[in-house]
Scaffold this motif. Structure first.
Motif, PDB file in Angstrom:
ATOM      1  N   PHE A  88      63.252  21.360  18.525  1.00  0.00           N
ATOM      2  CA  PHE A  88      62.658  22.383  17.609  1.00  0.00           C
ATOM      3  C   PHE A  88      62.250  21.727  16.274  1.00  0.00           C
ATOM      4  O   PHE A  88      63.163  20.622  15.885  1.00  0.00           O
ATOM      5  N   THR A  89      61.586  22.159  15.568  1.00  0.00           N
ATOM      6  CA  THR A  89      60.917  21.301  14.668  1.00  0.00           C
ATOM      7  C   THR A  89      60.494  22.528  13.513  1.00  0.00           C
ATOM      8  O   THR A  89      60.460  23.493  13.752  1.00  0.00           O
ATOM      9  N   ASN A  90      60.936  21.918  12.238  1.00  0.00           N
ATOM     10  CA  ASN A  90      60.598  22.805  11.045  1.00  0.00           C
ATOM     11  C   ASN A  90      58.802  22.586  10.849  1.00  0.00           C
ATOM     12  O   ASN A  90      58.328  21.397  11.630  1.00  0.00           O
ATOM     13  N   GLY A  91      58.320  23.184   9.870  1.00  0.00           N
ATOM     14  CA  GLY A  91      56.808  22.873   9.717  1.00  0.00           C
ATOM     15  C   GLY A  91      56.615  21.606   9.358  1.00  0.00           C
ATOM     16  O   GLY A  91      55.507  21.030   9.608  1.00  0.00           O
ATOM     17  N   ALA A  92      57.196  20.748   8.362  1.00  0.00           N
ATOM     18  CA  ALA A  92      57.178  19.623   7.872  1.00  0.00           C
ATOM     19  C   ALA A  92      56.970  18.564   8.977  1.00  0.00           C
ATOM     20  O   ALA A  92      56.013  17.754   8.948  1.00  0.00           O
ATOM     21  N   ALA A  93      58.115  18.653   9.896  1.00  0.00           N
ATOM     22  CA  ALA A  93      58.011  17.773  11.092  1.00  0.00           C
ATOM     23  C   ALA A  93      56.965  17.835  11.885  1.00  0.00           C
ATOM     24  O   ALA A  93      56.397  17.037  12.686  1.00  0.00           O
ATOM     25  N   ALA A  94      56.392  19.225  12.190  1.00  0.00           N
ATOM     26  CA  ALA A  94      55.432  19.485  13.232  1.00  0.00           C
ATOM     27  C   ALA A  94      54.165  18.950  12.532  1.00  0.00           C
ATOM     28  O   ALA A  94      53.302  18.354  13.374  1.00  0.00           O
ATOM     29  N   MET A  95      54.011  18.963  11.227  1.00  0.00           N
ATOM     30  CA  MET A  95      52.757  18.463  10.840  1.00  0.00           C
ATOM     31  C   MET A  95      52.603  17.135  10.684  1.00  0.00           C
ATOM     32  O   MET A  95      51.669  16.210  10.967  1.00  0.00           O
ATOM     33  N   GLU A  96      54.016  16.315  10.484  1.00  0.00           N
ATOM     34  CA  GLU A  96      53.784  14.789  10.221  1.00  0.00           C
ATOM     35  C   GLU A  96      53.958  13.971  11.435  1.00  0.00           C
ATOM     36  O   GLU A  96      53.697  12.981  11.758  1.00  0.00           O
ATOM     37  N   LEU A  97      54.970  14.501  12.467  1.00  0.00           N
ATOM     38  CA  LEU A  97      55.279  13.814  13.512  1.00  0.00           C
ATOM     39  C   LEU A  97      54.551  13.820  14.882  1.00  0.00           C
ATOM     40  O   LEU A  97      53.868  15.074  15.028  1.00  0.00           O
ATOM     41  N   GLN A  98      54.586  13.215  15.819  1.00  0.00           N
ATOM     42  CA  GLN A  98      53.826  13.265  16.945  1.00  0.00           C
ATOM     43  C   GLN A  98      54.749  13.178  18.217  1.00  0.00           C
ATOM     44  O   GLN A  98      55.934  13.121  18.162  1.00  0.00           O
ATOM     45  N   SER A  99      54.483  13.668  19.293  1.00  0.00           N
ATOM     46  CA  SER A  99      55.429  13.685  20.350  1.00  0.00           C
ATOM     47  C   SER A  99      56.042  12.732  20.813  1.00  0.00           C
ATOM     48  O   SER A  99      57.221  12.629  21.350  1.00  0.00           O
TER      49      SER A  99
ATOM     50  N   ARG B 117      61.850  21.315   2.434  1.00  0.00           N
ATOM     51  CA  ARG B 117      60.653  20.642   2.277  1.00  0.00           C
ATOM     52  C   ARG B 117      60.895  19.058   3.140  1.00  0.00           C
ATOM     53  O   ARG B 117      59.813  18.487   3.393  1.00  0.00           O
ATOM     54  N   MET B 118      61.994  18.932   3.774  1.00  0.00           N
ATOM     55  CA  MET B 118      62.321  17.901   4.512  1.00  0.00           C
ATOM     56  C   MET B 118      61.884  17.948   5.882  1.00  0.00           C
ATOM     57  O   MET B 118      62.192  18.985   6.426  1.00  0.00           O
ATOM     58  N   PRO B 119      61.206  17.164   6.688  1.00  0.00           N
ATOM     59  CA  PRO B 119      61.219  17.071   8.101  1.00  0.00           C
ATOM     60  C   PRO B 119      62.294  17.273   8.769  1.00  0.00           C
ATOM     61  O   PRO B 119      63.490  16.287   8.570  1.00  0.00           O
ATOM     62  N   VAL B 120      62.694  18.216   9.585  1.00  0.00           N
ATOM     63  CA  VAL B 120      63.950  18.402  10.343  1.00  0.00           C
ATOM     64  C   VAL B 120      63.468  18.595  12.001  1.00  0.00           C
ATOM     65  O   VAL B 120      62.670  19.403  12.198  1.00  0.00           O
TER      66      VAL B 120
END
Length: 581
Positions: free
Chosen positions: A249-260, A237-240
């Motif tokens: 490479f990003t997991n789902g949490a990071a893709a949803m919360e972070l920007q380029s 569940r943690m942004p990685v």
């Protein structure tokens, strides 16, 4: 011009419908057409529903506006040699093969005859055309992209009437490292033919394309992927985010919360020479100032964990953070078994450390050991008497080696002793031995010992430990010697490696141990190249089955579910044909 970094989102969250749920599925099933006209297959029926939501009707034509495609993409480069082989197999046949990317754009097409190619031109099945369920309805390019599964679409199952004289089969292509959908390969033919006959060929083609995709990564990128996936598995569940100069490479949490912009900043942090594993740094991201935990993987590559619940936490001195190995997992399993109670089964190939692990768990007393192989020499009755006497001694535990070699009568005796004794029994056996299932069921802990082949990446650390155990702490194996040893098959596992280390120390004169110091038979790798991750898994699977059937290729092919010709082909490709069983 520097190559632009690529961002792979590895989000596995379910996606919402393409156009929302404007019409309940139940209404679709019962409304516009009779039940008999709807496909029976659930995937196909759901695809028809999505096609209807997109505004298509069965009489629609394929809406295609060919785009200019990048025909030097990673997918095209990986697939080209495989597609060339398929072209030879399809020549003169009534089949065609399409390769599309993960957005449905056709990247390549091959047809058995010019007539088929001309018919596809009329339909708009051309390079650059995009096949999605919104533009072309249900077919074996668009639907595998939606479902992420292989799909057969048989004639009338196509949503568009213009495609209903075709039968097609589509397989998704996933990147084995990122698990990301890369594209789809599709075989199509007239409804009087059956592409099912080509399914094994297409399945093999997809496997080979996926392997070639994996091999496009450098060693540093593969290491980054492994570390990234291990972190994601432990912190779902943690942004990685994992970054290096050309990949993100990003997991789902990071893709949803972070920007380029956040990925760019983390890439700059990864390039800092003073940043090491275990460092916790404060980073100004688009979601605010965040504490970020670092795992250094290479000079410019690192995995970052966004510690959302620790916002504002000051940086702390670094701790030891590293990718867990099979050796680490084995040590944990042994520690849990040692701290637990009940009987233990230690399972592994010969030479993998069964005896040393079992004796360590039993306290190391060499007198508290009975070997199943001794039953042949002693006779069943004498062996059974010795087992019962060991079980009656006031000890914490004792070892029973090679229980898989016992006959049915002695296994019955062993089972009876295990049920009655108050002592802890440590059993050892070969892997995948079904004959002792009843005995194994009485063991509270089962330790699976990895083979040395599975621990190739740990070879430098293993060699260092073996040298230290022999009092040669200042001696090292040269990089070339380690690489040569990594190319061996190691049927004797750790025990075989120990013999090699002893011989190398005896022949070494001074300095590092080089290839010239290795025994003659180990100076040339068994394999001409290092195997990729998927190839290594395939190598181990085929070798295990061949060992079980003592080299019988017919039986091995049956157990693997492949033809003999495919087995021979894979054995040649993996360097297995020169190994005796």
């Amino acid at each position: 011009m520097p190559r632009r970094a690529k961002i792979h989102s590895l989000n596995t969250e379910p996606r919402p419908g393409l156009l929302g749920n404007r019409m309940p599925y139940q209404d679709f099933v019962s409304a516009d057409m009779p039940e008999d006209d709807l496909p029976v297959d659930s995937d196909i029926r759901q695809s028809w529903y999505r096609s209807t939501l997109a505004g298509l009707t069965p009489g629609s034509q394929i809406a295609t506006e060919p785009a200019t495609m990048n025909l030097q993409s990673r997918l095209v480069r990986a697939a080209t040699p495989i597609l060339q082989g398929l072209e030879n197999q399809l020549h003169g046949s009534n089949f065609g093969v399409l390769l599309a990317d993960n957005e449905g754009f056709i990247l390549h097409r091959t047809f058995g005859t010019p007539k088929l190619a001309a018919a596809s031109d009329r339909l708009g099945v051309v390079v650059g055309a995009q096949f999605t369920e919104q533009t072309s309805g249900t077919n074996a390019v668009s639907t595998p992209i939606e479902t992420r599964r292989s799909v057969f679409v048989l004639g009338e199952q196509h949503f568009l009437e213009c495609l209903r004289d075709q039968i097609c089969f589509g397989l998704p292509i996933f990147h084995p490292g990122t698990r990301r959908l890369e594209g789809v390969i599709n075989i199509m033919g007239p409804s009087r033919e059956s592409p099912a006959l080509m399914k094994p060929v297409l399945t093999t083609a997809v496997w080979e394309i996926q392997q070639r995709l994996l091999n496009t990564y450098s060693d540093a990128q593969v290491a980054l992927l492994l570390a990234f996936r291990a972190t994601c598995d432990s912190h779902r569940r943690m942004p990685v985010v994992a970054v290096e100069p050309n990949e993100t490479f990003t997991n789902g949490a990071a893709a949803m919360e972070l920007q380029s912009s956040d990925f760019t900043m983390l890439r700059e942090f990864a390039a800092r020479s003073g940043l090491d594993s275990g460092d916790r740094v404060l980073v100004d991201l688009s979601i605010g100032q965040q504490a970020v935990l670092v795992e250094r993987v290479s000079e410019q590559g690192a995995v970052f964990r966004i510690m959302r619940d620790e916002e504002g936490t000051e940086a702390v001195p670094r701790a030891s953070v590293r990718h867990r190995t099979l050796g680490d997992e084995l040590a944990d399993a042994v520690a849990r078994a040692r701290a637990g109670t009940g009987h233990v089964l230690v399972r592994g190939e010969p030479g993998s450390g069964r005896t040393s692990t079992a004796r360590e768990l039993a306290g190391g007393d060499v007198d508290l050991v009975i070997d199943g192989r001794d039953a042949i020499v002693m006779g069943p009755k004498a062996w059974a008497v010795k087992l019962r006497r060991l079980a009656e001694r006031p000890v914490d535990g004792f070892v029973v080696e090679s229980v898989d070699l016992l006959d049915a009568r002695l296994l019955g005796v062993l089972y009876d002793v295990m049920e009655r004794t108050s002592s802890r029994m440590i059993l050892t056996c070969d892997p995948d031995t079904d004959a002792i299932a009843r005995v194994a069921a009485l063991c509270r802990s089962v330790i699976e010992l990895p083979t040395l082949r599975q621990r190739r990446s740990e070879l430098p650390a293993i060699l260092t430990k073996l040298l230290a155990a022999r009092g040669a702490k200042d001696v090292r194996f040269a990089t070339t010697a380690v690489a040569t040893l990594a190319g061996q098959d190691w049927p004797g596992n750790l025990k075989e490696l120990q013999v090699v280390v002893d011989e190398a120390l005896a022949s070494r004169s001074a300095g590092d141990i080089t290839v010239a110091d290795l025994p003659d038979r180990y100076r040339t790798p068994v394999r001409k190249r290092n195997l990729g991750l998927l190839e290594q898994a395939e190598f181990d699977t085929i070798r295990k089955v061949l060992t079980q059937v003592r080299g019988n290729k017919v039986q091995a092919a049956q157990l693997l579910g492949i033809s003999r010709s495919t087995l021979y082909s894979r054995m040649r490709a993996l360097g297995l044909q020169s190994i005796s069983y």
